[in-house]
Scaffold this motif. Structure first.
Motif, PDB file in Angstrom:
ATOM      1  N   HIS A  29      -8.230   6.664  -6.574  1.00  0.00           N
ATOM      2  CA  HIS A  29      -7.380   6.558  -5.379  1.00  0.00           C
ATOM      3  C   HIS A  29      -8.208   6.500  -4.097  1.00  0.00           C
ATOM      4  O   HIS A  29      -9.430   6.634  -4.116  1.00  0.00           O
ATOM      5  N   GLY A  30      -7.523   6.324  -2.992  1.00  0.00           N
ATOM      6  CA  GLY A  30      -8.177   6.248  -1.693  1.00  0.00           C
ATOM      7  C   GLY A  30      -7.801   7.402  -0.779  1.00  0.00           C
ATOM      8  O   GLY A  30      -7.030   8.300  -1.147  1.00  0.00           O
ATOM      9  N   TRP A  31      -8.339   7.355   0.415  1.00  0.00           N
ATOM     10  CA  TRP A  31      -8.053   8.334   1.472  1.00  0.00           C
ATOM     11  C   TRP A  31      -6.647   8.078   1.989  1.00  0.00           C
ATOM     12  O   TRP A  31      -6.279   6.911   2.185  1.00  0.00           O
ATOM     13  N   PRO A  32      -5.836   9.086   2.238  1.00  0.00           N
ATOM     14  CA  PRO A  32      -6.009  10.534   2.070  1.00  0.00           C
ATOM     15  C   PRO A  32      -5.197  11.040   0.890  1.00  0.00           C
ATOM     16  O   PRO A  32      -4.551  12.081   0.966  1.00  0.00           O
ATOM     17  N   LEU A  33      -5.196  10.302  -0.214  1.00  0.00           N
ATOM     18  CA  LEU A  33      -4.177  10.430  -1.246  1.00  0.00           C
ATOM     19  C   LEU A  33      -4.682  11.150  -2.489  1.00  0.00           C
ATOM     20  O   LEU A  33      -5.639  11.898  -2.431  1.00  0.00           O
ATOM     21  N   ASN A  34      -4.010  10.960  -3.598  1.00  0.00           N
ATOM     22  CA  ASN A  34      -4.438  11.489  -4.889  1.00  0.00           C
ATOM     23  C   ASN A  34      -3.877  10.589  -5.982  1.00  0.00           C
ATOM     24  O   ASN A  34      -3.320   9.528  -5.689  1.00  0.00           O
ATOM     25  N   HIS A  35      -4.015  10.995  -7.233  1.00  0.00           N
ATOM     26  CA  HIS A  35      -3.633  10.109  -8.337  1.00  0.00           C
ATOM     27  C   HIS A  35      -2.155   9.730  -8.312  1.00  0.00           C
ATOM     28  O   HIS A  35      -1.754   8.695  -8.855  1.00  0.00           O
ATOM     29  N   ASN A  36      -1.329  10.543  -7.647  1.00  0.00           N
ATOM     30  CA  ASN A  36       0.108  10.249  -7.615  1.00  0.00           C
ATOM     31  C   ASN A  36       0.438   8.961  -6.866  1.00  0.00           C
ATOM     32  O   ASN A  36       1.544   8.437  -7.018  1.00  0.00           O
ATOM     33  N   MET A  37      -0.494   8.450  -6.065  1.00  0.00           N
ATOM     34  CA  MET A  37      -0.221   7.186  -5.370  1.00  0.00           C
ATOM     35  C   MET A  37       0.004   6.044  -6.353  1.00  0.00           C
ATOM     36  O   MET A  37       0.600   5.030  -6.006  1.00  0.00           O
ATOM     37  N   PHE A  38      -0.472   6.210  -7.591  1.00  0.00           N
ATOM     38  CA  PHE A  38      -0.320   5.169  -8.606  1.00  0.00           C
ATOM     39  C   PHE A  38       0.917   5.384  -9.481  1.00  0.00           C
ATOM     40  O   PHE A  38       1.013   4.826 -10.579  1.00  0.00           O
ATOM     41  N   SER A  39       1.862   6.182  -9.008  1.00  0.00           N
ATOM     42  CA  SER A  39       3.062   6.467  -9.794  1.00  0.00           C
ATOM     43  C   SER A  39       3.776   5.202 -10.241  1.00  0.00           C
ATOM     44  O   SER A  39       4.319   5.133 -11.359  1.00  0.00           O
ATOM     45  N   TYR A  40       3.768   4.173  -9.375  1.00  0.00           N
ATOM     46  CA  TYR A  40       4.519   2.953  -9.687  1.00  0.00           C
ATOM     47  C   TYR A  40       3.762   2.054 -10.658  1.00  0.00           C
ATOM     48  O   TYR A  40       4.314   1.062 -11.129  1.00  0.00           O
ATOM     49  N   GLN A  41       2.531   2.413 -10.969  1.00  0.00           N
ATOM     50  CA  GLN A  41       1.811   1.802 -12.080  1.00  0.00           C
ATOM     51  C   GLN A  41       2.007   2.640 -13.347  1.00  0.00           C
ATOM     52  O   GLN A  41       2.274   2.100 -14.424  1.00  0.00           O
ATOM     53  N   PHE A  42       1.936   3.969 -13.198  1.00  0.00           N
ATOM     54  CA  PHE A  42       2.070   4.848 -14.354  1.00  0.00           C
ATOM     55  C   PHE A  42       3.463   4.769 -14.968  1.00  0.00           C
ATOM     56  O   PHE A  42       3.637   5.018 -16.167  1.00  0.00           O
ATOM     57  N   THR A 160       0.936   8.841  11.737  1.00  0.00           N
ATOM     58  CA  THR A 160       0.612   7.560  12.364  1.00  0.00           C
ATOM     59  C   THR A 160       0.087   6.573  11.332  1.00  0.00           C
ATOM     60  O   THR A 160       0.498   5.404  11.292  1.00  0.00           O
ATOM     61  N   VAL A 161      -0.827   7.021  10.477  1.00  0.00           N
ATOM     62  CA  VAL A 161      -1.413   6.150   9.464  1.00  0.00           C
ATOM     63  C   VAL A 161      -0.357   5.680   8.473  1.00  0.00           C
ATOM     64  O   VAL A 161      -0.389   4.538   7.998  1.00  0.00           O
ATOM     65  N   SER A 162       0.604   6.544   8.157  1.00  0.00           N
ATOM     66  CA  SER A 162       1.648   6.149   7.205  1.00  0.00           C
ATOM     67  C   SER A 162       2.413   4.931   7.703  1.00  0.00           C
ATOM     68  O   SER A 162       2.825   4.078   6.905  1.00  0.00           O
ATOM     69  N   LEU A 163       2.590   4.809   8.997  1.00  0.00           N
ATOM     70  CA  LEU A 163       3.302   3.655   9.567  1.00  0.00           C
ATOM     71  C   LEU A 163       2.459   2.388   9.484  1.00  0.00           C
ATOM     72  O   LEU A 163       3.000   1.279   9.401  1.00  0.00           O
ATOM     73  N   GLN A 164       1.130   2.540   9.511  1.00  0.00           N
ATOM     74  CA  GLN A 164       0.236   1.387   9.394  1.00  0.00           C
ATOM     75  C   GLN A 164      -0.011   1.003   7.944  1.00  0.00           C
ATOM     76  O   GLN A 164      -0.405  -0.126   7.654  1.00  0.00           O
TER      77      GLN A 164
END
Length: 269
Positions: A29-42, A160-164
């Protein structure tokens, strides 16, 4: 499960293994996340016979949060330890954003051991900040400003980053999910990973990649411009660029269905 990557430091690893003959995709994963960002792949890939293995980078998610060890080299070393511990062979290494830069460093530092293909998704490559050989990143001043904001008000910066991050309105709940993942990380770890991205680059690593490489990138990416992906593609011999017309930086979420289909096709090709 937890795997010790150096004395006193363990990282969390998710292993979704649908069967003994499954093709393995190893997610970073990337900044500032964790493995859960790939939920839509898992949610999808194991149904098609893919083993999905993902680690939380040290300092993030459920992994230990040591004070040190956030350079590209050390984070690449962590990947190697996990691959060795799980005895993974011929995997597809998938790196997202800064995870893409770390995966590129892994490929050069370890000469692609354990890996048969590389998938770079909105990767921080060739560099995060503008420099000779990589002119499309952010300015050093902009990057330093992000780090200053993390010291002053991390929740506000994450909002702010979430909007970008996303190219289209995915709703308040999705943005809150993004921010929560960021807040599950140690703030000093997020600062140090960003500092590493500012100081380091993978310009000299790209030419050392010898496996089939797919570069997946949203054309509306506000954080890592699409031109950086084009430059990366030019530097990795034989690599293929997959563009996504409705995605910003959050491609695995913004266009999950399209991304999953193209990723599976790439893995099986």
């Amino acid at each position: 499960m937890y795997i010790e990557v150096e004395k006193g430091v363990t990282v969390f690893v998710e292993d979704l293994n649908p069967g003994p003959n499954s093709k393995t995709i190893f997610f970073v994963h990337g900044w500032p996340l964790n493995h859960n960002m790939f939920s839509y792949q898992f949610n999808v890939l194991p149904q098609h016979g893919f083993r999905c293995v993902a680690m939380d980078i040290r300092g993030n998610g459920q992994s230990d949060k040591p004070w040190s060890g956030y350079t590209y080299d050390r984070l690449a070393d962590d990947i190697f330890v996990v691959l060795e511990a799980l005895q993974i062979r011929d995997a597809v290494l998938l790196g997202f954003s800064v995870g893409g830069a770390i995966s590129i460093r892994y490929m050069s530092r370890y000469e692609g051991r354990h890996i048969s293909k590389l998938a770079l998704v909105d990767a921080v490559s060739p560099s995060f900040v503008k420099m000779p050989g990589s002119p499309y990143g952010v300015s050093k001043e902009q990057a330093d400003g992000l780090i200053s904001q993390m010291y002053a008000n991390l929740p506000e910066l994450l909002n702010t980053v979430s909007l970008q991050f996303f190219n289209r309105n995915l709703g308040t709940a999705m943005l809150q999910w993004f921010v929560k993942m960021g807040l599950d990380s140690a703030s000093y770890a997020l600062i140090k990973i960003m500092q590493a991205a500012v100081k380091e680059n993978v310009i000299n690593d790209l030419g050392q990649i010898r496996v089939p490489t797919g570069i997946f990138h949203g054309i509306h990416d506000q954080l890592i411009p699409f031109k950086s992906a084009e430059l990366t593609q030019q530097q990795i011999k034989g690599s293929k660029l997959f563009s996504f017309d409705n995605s910003g930086h959050g491609l695995p979420i913004c266009q999950a269905d399209d991304f999953n289909k193209k990723l599976m096709a790439f893995v099986q090709s």
